[in-house]
Design a protein around this motif. Sequence first.
Motif, PDB file in Angstrom:
ATOM      1  N   ARG A 264       0.850  -1.183   0.000  1.00 25.37           N
ATOM      2  CA  ARG A 264       0.000   0.000   0.000  1.00 25.37           C
ATOM      3  C   ARG A 264       0.888   1.235   0.000  1.00 25.37           C
ATOM      4  O   ARG A 264       1.615   1.493   0.967  1.00 25.37           O
TER       5      ARG A 264
ATOM      6  N   VAL B 199      -4.958  -0.547  10.729  1.00 24.56           N
ATOM      7  CA  VAL B 199      -5.208  -1.441   9.599  1.00 24.56           C
ATOM      8  C   VAL B 199      -5.590  -2.828  10.120  1.00 24.56           C
ATOM      9  O   VAL B 199      -4.882  -3.409  10.946  1.00 24.56           O
ATOM     10  N   ASP B 200      -6.699  -3.351   9.616  1.00 25.61           N
ATOM     11  CA  ASP B 200      -7.111  -4.719   9.917  1.00 25.61           C
ATOM     12  C   ASP B 200      -6.354  -5.653   8.974  1.00 25.61           C
ATOM     13  O   ASP B 200      -6.520  -5.592   7.755  1.00 25.61           O
TER      14      ASP B 200
ATOM     15  N   THR C   6      -5.159  -8.797   2.058  1.00 28.03           N
ATOM     16  CA  THR C   6      -6.083  -7.690   1.757  1.00 28.03           C
ATOM     17  C   THR C   6      -6.232  -6.798   2.987  1.00 28.03           C
ATOM     18  O   THR C   6      -7.293  -6.773   3.637  1.00 28.03           O
TER      19      THR C   6
ATOM     20  N   GLU D 239      -7.100  -3.889   5.421  1.00 25.66           N
ATOM     21  CA  GLU D 239      -8.207  -2.924   5.367  1.00 25.66           C
ATOM     22  C   GLU D 239      -7.922  -1.782   6.327  1.00 25.66           C
ATOM     23  O   GLU D 239      -7.839  -1.987   7.544  1.00 25.66           O
ATOM     24  N   GLU D 240      -7.794  -0.591   5.787  1.00 25.11           N
ATOM     25  CA  GLU D 240      -7.528   0.593   6.603  1.00 25.11           C
ATOM     26  C   GLU D 240      -8.842   1.069   7.211  1.00 25.11           C
ATOM     27  O   GLU D 240      -9.758   1.462   6.496  1.00 25.11           O
ATOM     28  N   ILE D 241      -8.928   1.005   8.544  1.00 20.32           N
ATOM     29  CA  ILE D 241     -10.214   1.240   9.195  1.00 20.32           C
ATOM     30  C   ILE D 241     -10.293   2.561   9.952  1.00 20.32           C
ATOM     31  O   ILE D 241     -11.393   3.015  10.276  1.00 20.32           O
TER      32      ILE D 241
END
Length: 491
Positions: free
Chosen positions: A83, A127-128, A134, A136-138
């Motif tokens: 990312r 980030v999860d 994959t 996931e920025e939460i």
Amino acid sequence: MDRRQFLRSIGVSAVAATTVSVAGSRPITAHPGPFEPLGRIDIDGAKEAVVSADGQTVFVAATSGYAVVDIAAPDHPELLAERRDPLSDREDGPFRGIYDVKLDGDTLLVVGPANPIPGAPAGVLVVDVSDPATPEEIAFHETEFPIHNCFAADGRAYLTANDGDRNPLVVLDTDTGDELGRWSVVSADDRWADVPASVRSVHDVWVREGVAHVALWDAGTWLVDLSDPASPSVLGSVSPGDPEELSGLGARDRRREGRTPPGNHHYVATDDSGDLLGVGIESWAVEVERDDGTTDLVGGPSGVELWDVSDPATPERLSTIEPPASPDPTVGGVWTTAHNFDFRDDRLYTSWYRGGVKRHDVSDPTDPVELAWWRDPERASFWTARYAYPFADEGVFVASSWGVGDASPALYTFPDHAGDQRDPPTLGPETTTESLVNTPTPTPTETTAPEAGGESSESTSTTDAPGFGLGVGAAALGVAGWLARRHRRRD
């Protein structure tokens, strides 16, 4: 059977043919030749790396973002995700200057900027990574300070908050971003308020069972009970320095003090018990001019000190692992000083920039034994070394390199066994710097010329020396100015 299990089963089968049994002992594996990396993968901007609980996934801070690497097959590390330029949709984005990441279960904290960047966001990206491929920025928890390093544990983010004033350690709730508490060495002893903030930067932190071990450069390392972050209490300190001596330093002396030993507490970590503390000391040499007109080098690279902190109020130094000698130990030369490291069981994994990576037996911390040393000073400058996981009959550790010259930054995997590097390269011309290690700094004037205006002042160099914290990375901008700009932009 998933891909990782399949690869591991292949690895076990492959080494079975080289495994022999000795009556009354566990199987012994014949090691395949000299000590050398198992694998390598280029990662642009690689800095700190952390490893998942199962040891098979590595998360890498990559300056302009972060990367996720699968090392289930350690001889073929695979990029799972990358990312770049997070938060690009913000007016002040993207998020950059990312030198550190940390894991708390399936939550990855990505922090920055390591040093102030005008107009860029500062804070904690949550980030999860329950599915590493994959991420996931939460959430993004914005801060009013740059973040050089952090620690993550039990739903809390422990942040180095070098604000140019009290330089506190700040504790946030990872879910909400709410501040739970903060601690500063100035709170423990108000004499530190008179010491320049650049000399007592809060550089790194390690937390175990609610106790924060805080590396504060020339203010030493402090052990602080943060089980209740709103009511911190000091348990003890390691080599805390003398605030009265440090407060009297002029700008040029501060610069020299920040680069040379003693002091320079850069990175800290404990073993599994919490009783053995490692203190990594990052330092260089500076050239000084003596009264007779000659010049000399003082200071030099430093190592990793091992301390017994079973009683935090009375820590005891047990030994020091010395750094590799450098042919040019100045900031512009060949860095071989200690950087980040990791304990696992009775082993210590260390990084030494261009001095390579090492593996020590610290079962007797009064007498650490070097088991392996690998270096490639023309290509690799190692930022960290971390234990990963047991693979077949031995293990794996990883080390990130931020590169040298045109050589790419990368993540390396290594076998977790003893051994010698075949035909190890020299670190430079055959000169010795042993006499420079931990040499007390004399009083003559540093040869650096005064800056414009004739007044001695802090250097405005932007040399990328990560241990300097605010002393170098922020000098050209100034923390106060950076904070003022941020306030105006937000208003």
